[in-house]
Design a protein around this motif. Structure first.
Motif: not given
Ligand code: SAM
Length: 225
Positions: A119-130
């Motif tokens: 991700p270029n920004i807001h990696a947290w949203s991927i961690r949340e999805w994971a």
């Protein structure tokens, strides 16, 4: 010449993988990996006609049409079970868009054993999805190129529960605490402090809420740095 960013993403692709690179644009990543015989097969997925055509041109000009297949389609819908895809890469987009692509294509995501996301920004949203979708973070990386800082998340199937700080900063990146990591979060923190100082002094609930949110984030970062 492949960017340092994409080279680093590629370094997490296991040898002989069958790859799906979603949002491939010029298909630089799958072409590089196929050319160096680091993967067996790749799909380069694109939803926009221009980049799709660039990908086709690139694959043809590199003579890789036998190993890299360019497919037009939205997100993970370009993957079929008979492709036996082992790894999915999605790079160069915002975290929320990557999470949305994974969410909409969840069944196809589950066909792979490894997801490599940049991700270029807001990696947290991927961690949340994971966390919600039973993927575990097995590795994380961070790098700087052309004054931009990029995070890379490597997921494999499994369960995990993250704290707020781990979700924001990355459980593995937090432990590694590299120079680039410290630079990124110092920058972000300074920006939040600046915003906090410029928020009006009024006691409106949405302003109080925003201030509280910023204070929590600043504190989380300060505790780790
Ligand atoms: N992955 C390359 C990289 O990291 O350099 C290209 C990144 S480029 C900024 C993002 C690409 O994703 C664009 O070419 C865009 O058309 C494509 N894209 C955006 N949403 C998509 C979707 N839902 N499905 C497939 N491709 C998508």
């Amino acid at each position: 010449q492949l960017s340092e960013r994409l080279k680093r993403v590629g370094s997490y692709v296991e040898k002989n993988a069958r790859l799906a690179d979603i949002g491939s644009d010029h298909a630089y990543l799958p072409c590089y990996l196929a050319k160096h015989r680091l993967i067996d097969f790749a799909i380069a997925g694109e939803v926009v006609k221009g980049p799709f055509q660039s990908a086709e041109r690139q694959v043809r000009s590199e003579g890789l049409t036998d190993r890299v297949e360019v497919r037009m389609g939205d997100g993970l819908e370009v993957i079929r079970s008979e492709d036996e895809i082992s790894t999915i890469t999605i790079a160069g987009m915002g975290g929320p868009l990557i999470a949305k692509i994974l969410d909409r294509g969840e069944k196809n995501a589950a066909l792979a054993s490894r997801l490599i996301l940049q991700p270029n920004i807001h990696a947290w949203s991927i961690r949340e999805w994971a966390e919600k979708n039973e993927w575990n973070i097995v590795d994380e990386d961070i790098l700087e190129e052309n004054q931009k800082i990029y995070e890379i998340l490597v997921l494999e199937k499994g369960n995990m529960t993250l704290t707020e700080a781990q979700r924001l900063l990355g459980p593995i990146l937090m432990k590694k605490k590299s120079e680039t990591f410290q630079k990124k979060w110092l920058r972000e923190k300074q920006e939040w402090v600046r915003i906090l100082e410029h928020l009006p002094a009024e006691e409106r609930p949405e302003i109080l809420e925003k201030k509280e949110e910023l204070r929590i984030k600043i504190q989380m970062v300060e505790e780790v740095l």
